[in-house]
Design an enzyme around this catalytic site. Sequence first.
Site, PDB file in Angstrom:
ATOM      1  N   LYS A 226     -11.459  -4.998  -2.693  1.00 58.57           N
ATOM      2  CA  LYS A 226     -12.610  -4.108  -2.850  1.00 58.57           C
ATOM      3  C   LYS A 226     -12.192  -2.720  -3.321  1.00 58.57           C
ATOM      4  O   LYS A 226     -13.004  -1.970  -3.839  1.00 58.57           O
ATOM      5  CB  LYS A 226     -13.483  -4.047  -1.590  1.00 58.57           C
ATOM      6  CG  LYS A 226     -12.802  -3.753  -0.273  1.00 58.57           C
ATOM      7  CD  LYS A 226     -13.833  -3.603   0.847  1.00 58.57           C
ATOM      8  CE  LYS A 226     -13.676  -4.555   2.002  1.00 58.57           C
ATOM      9  NZ  LYS A 226     -12.414  -4.487   2.742  1.00 58.57           N
TER      10      LYS A 226
ATOM     11  N   LYS B  24      -4.581 -10.617  -5.490  1.00 55.98           N
ATOM     12  CA  LYS B  24      -5.825 -11.006  -4.817  1.00 55.98           C
ATOM     13  C   LYS B  24      -6.948 -10.066  -5.232  1.00 55.98           C
ATOM     14  O   LYS B  24      -6.699  -8.899  -5.581  1.00 55.98           O
ATOM     15  CB  LYS B  24      -5.657 -11.012  -3.304  1.00 55.98           C
ATOM     16  CG  LYS B  24      -5.541  -9.645  -2.685  1.00 55.98           C
ATOM     17  CD  LYS B  24      -5.946  -9.609  -1.212  1.00 55.98           C
ATOM     18  CE  LYS B  24      -6.034  -8.152  -0.782  1.00 55.98           C
ATOM     19  NZ  LYS B  24      -6.552  -7.870   0.510  1.00 55.98           N
TER      20      LYS B  24
ATOM     21  N   LYS C  85       0.820  -1.215   0.000  1.00 55.76           N
ATOM     22  CA  LYS C  85       0.000   0.000   0.000  1.00 55.76           C
ATOM     23  C   LYS C  85       0.853   1.263   0.000  1.00 55.76           C
ATOM     24  O   LYS C  85       0.486   2.261  -0.606  1.00 55.76           O
ATOM     25  CB  LYS C  85      -0.962  -0.001   1.195  1.00 55.76           C
ATOM     26  CG  LYS C  85      -2.067  -1.036   1.062  1.00 55.76           C
ATOM     27  CD  LYS C  85      -3.127  -0.865   2.130  1.00 55.76           C
ATOM     28  CE  LYS C  85      -4.229  -1.906   1.967  1.00 55.76           C
ATOM     29  NZ  LYS C  85      -5.199  -1.888   3.052  1.00 55.76           N
TER      30      LYS C  85
HETATM   31  P1  TYM Z   1     -10.260  -6.656   4.790  1.00 54.69           P
HETATM   32  O1  TYM Z   1     -11.351  -5.697   5.063  1.00 54.69           O
HETATM   33  O2  TYM Z   1      -9.268  -6.318   3.735  1.00 54.69           O
HETATM   34  O3  TYM Z   1     -10.880  -8.052   4.425  1.00 54.69           O
HETATM   35  C1  TYM Z   1     -11.898  -8.653   5.210  1.00 54.69           C
HETATM   36  C2  TYM Z   1     -11.713 -10.158   5.252  1.00 54.69           C
HETATM   37  O4  TYM Z   1     -11.762 -10.669   3.917  1.00 54.69           O
HETATM   38  C3  TYM Z   1     -10.579 -11.409   3.638  1.00 54.69           C
HETATM   39  N1  TYM Z   1     -10.255 -11.203   2.224  1.00 54.69           N
HETATM   40  C4  TYM Z   1     -10.106 -12.197   1.350  1.00 54.69           C
HETATM   41  N2  TYM Z   1     -10.209 -13.535   1.478  1.00 54.69           N
HETATM   42  C5  TYM Z   1     -10.013 -14.285   0.366  1.00 54.69           C
HETATM   43  N3  TYM Z   1      -9.735 -13.747  -0.859  1.00 54.69           N
HETATM   44  C6  TYM Z   1      -9.645 -12.411  -1.030  1.00 54.69           C
HETATM   45  N4  TYM Z   1      -9.382 -11.882  -2.213  1.00 54.69           N
HETATM   46  C7  TYM Z   1      -9.829 -11.569   0.114  1.00 54.69           C
HETATM   47  N5  TYM Z   1      -9.812 -10.220   0.287  1.00 54.69           N
HETATM   48  C8  TYM Z   1     -10.056 -10.021   1.595  1.00 54.69           C
HETATM   49  C9  TYM Z   1      -9.523 -10.824   4.545  1.00 54.69           C
HETATM   50  O5  TYM Z   1      -8.459 -11.717   4.754  1.00 54.69           O
HETATM   51  C10 TYM Z   1     -10.337 -10.572   5.790  1.00 54.69           C
HETATM   52  O6  TYM Z   1     -10.486 -11.760   6.546  1.00 54.69           O
HETATM   53  N6  TYM Z   1      -7.144  -5.760   8.604  1.00 54.69           N
HETATM   54  C11 TYM Z   1      -8.365  -6.458   8.202  1.00 54.69           C
HETATM   55  C12 TYM Z   1      -9.559  -6.032   9.017  1.00 54.69           C
HETATM   56  C13 TYM Z   1      -9.341  -6.178  10.469  1.00 54.69           C
HETATM   57  C14 TYM Z   1      -9.318  -7.391  11.203  1.00 54.69           C
HETATM   58  C15 TYM Z   1      -9.067  -7.009  12.556  1.00 54.69           C
HETATM   59  C16 TYM Z   1      -9.488  -8.719  10.832  1.00 54.69           C
HETATM   60  C17 TYM Z   1      -9.112  -5.148  11.341  1.00 54.69           C
HETATM   61  N7  TYM Z   1      -8.962  -5.652  12.602  1.00 54.69           N
HETATM   62  C18 TYM Z   1      -8.971  -7.974  13.545  1.00 54.69           C
HETATM   63  C19 TYM Z   1      -9.362  -9.685  11.848  1.00 54.69           C
HETATM   64  C20 TYM Z   1      -9.112  -9.303  13.184  1.00 54.69           C
HETATM   65  C21 TYM Z   1      -8.637  -6.157   6.739  1.00 54.69           C
HETATM   66  O7  TYM Z   1      -8.186  -5.175   6.220  1.00 54.69           O
HETATM   67  O8  TYM Z   1      -9.493  -7.024   6.138  1.00 54.69           O
END
Ligand code: TYM
Length: 329
Positions: A197, A194, A113
């Site tokens: 969004k 990957k 990023k």
């Molecule tokens: P985020 O918002 O990017 O994604 C949310 C969840 O979706 C999963 N994910 C995917 N899984 C499979 N294939 C993909 N292409 C894909 N894109 C996203 C992510 O692995 C995630 O499980 N930092 C985290 C949010 C967060 C969090 C936390 C998660 C903040 N605090 C504490 C767990 C525990 C994030 O940016 O996820």
Amino acid sequence: MDRLLTGLQPSGSLTIGNYCGGISQVANYQKKYETFLFVPDMHAITVPQDPDALHKNIINAVAMYIACGVDPNLPDMHIYIQSENLYHANLSWILECHTPHGDLTRMHQFKMKSAKNEAFTEGLVTYPDLMAADILLYDAKYVPTGIDQKQHVELARNLAERFNNRYGEMFVIPEPLIPTIGAKIRDLQNPEAKMSKSTDNPKSAIFLADDEKVIRKKIMSAVTDSDGKVAYDEENKPGVSNLLTLYSVFGEVTIDEAVDKFKDGGYGDLKKGVAEVVIPKIVAFQDKYNEVIKSGIVDDVLDAGRDYSNKIAAEKYEMVRKAVGFGRI
Ligand code: TYM
């Protein structure tokens, strides 16, 4: 009952990747563990957000969690907004003061990023500490995520271990729960990457809010390869393997069964097959989503989640505060 915790950033509309790595796992485990499912809006502002869109995305995300099978009526389900609980930021600060800078700048997500935006903020650097605070505040044992978040959960583990060694037993050591299939749904136009969004190319991602026709078009125009053989090989055939993964997750079959079904056909048949299993599920989520929004339950769910999460977090924060020597004994 052990605790499970996860969050999905409201930085845009959720994708089928978020469903596979995050929400579907919560729906699968929700009866087994006490579940903390929250909207990390504080994480979302590590990159610029439009405030009105952010407010809306938060409510829409919660409605979508419920539409995808998360049951807000389970007695051990707690759904809340990160910023409505001030302990997350407080603990994050303490953790930042226990994290070597190099541990943060070596994170894959930070590298990716920050490379995209030279004017990145300090929030982008310290983001994994906030994520560790999200997890450690609740003594969560299990953290379901896609593969992209594994490194961040490992940092949370290391911090918890270091903290416990220095101050005495304070935190449960969390474990990532990575699904065996669907841990990395790939970008439909650039299958090396990957699905995200925040993509600039709308054809790259399938959003849970996409119209049926749009989904079909995106699947039919997914990038594959020129070899023409339906086989599962993530390294050499990432586009075709991604389609097989989607068929497996949404069609509820194994990868081998998916390969077997399409191995004698071309990529066109595989894509049509994927559309046939993905579209009905997403349309069902959307119908339920509209019901949830109409029912007006989201605010009540979030009020209850805010109150409960504050109560649990306050207890943990009090222990940590005393351990590090803050304030009065
Ligand atoms: P985020 O918002 O990017 O994604 C949310 C969840 O979706 C999963 N994910 C995917 N899984 C499979 N294939 C993909 N292409 C894909 N894109 C996203 C992510 O692995 C995630 O499980 N930092 C985290 C949010 C967060 C969090 C936390 C998660 C903040 N605090 C504490 C767990 C525990 C994030 O940016 O996820």
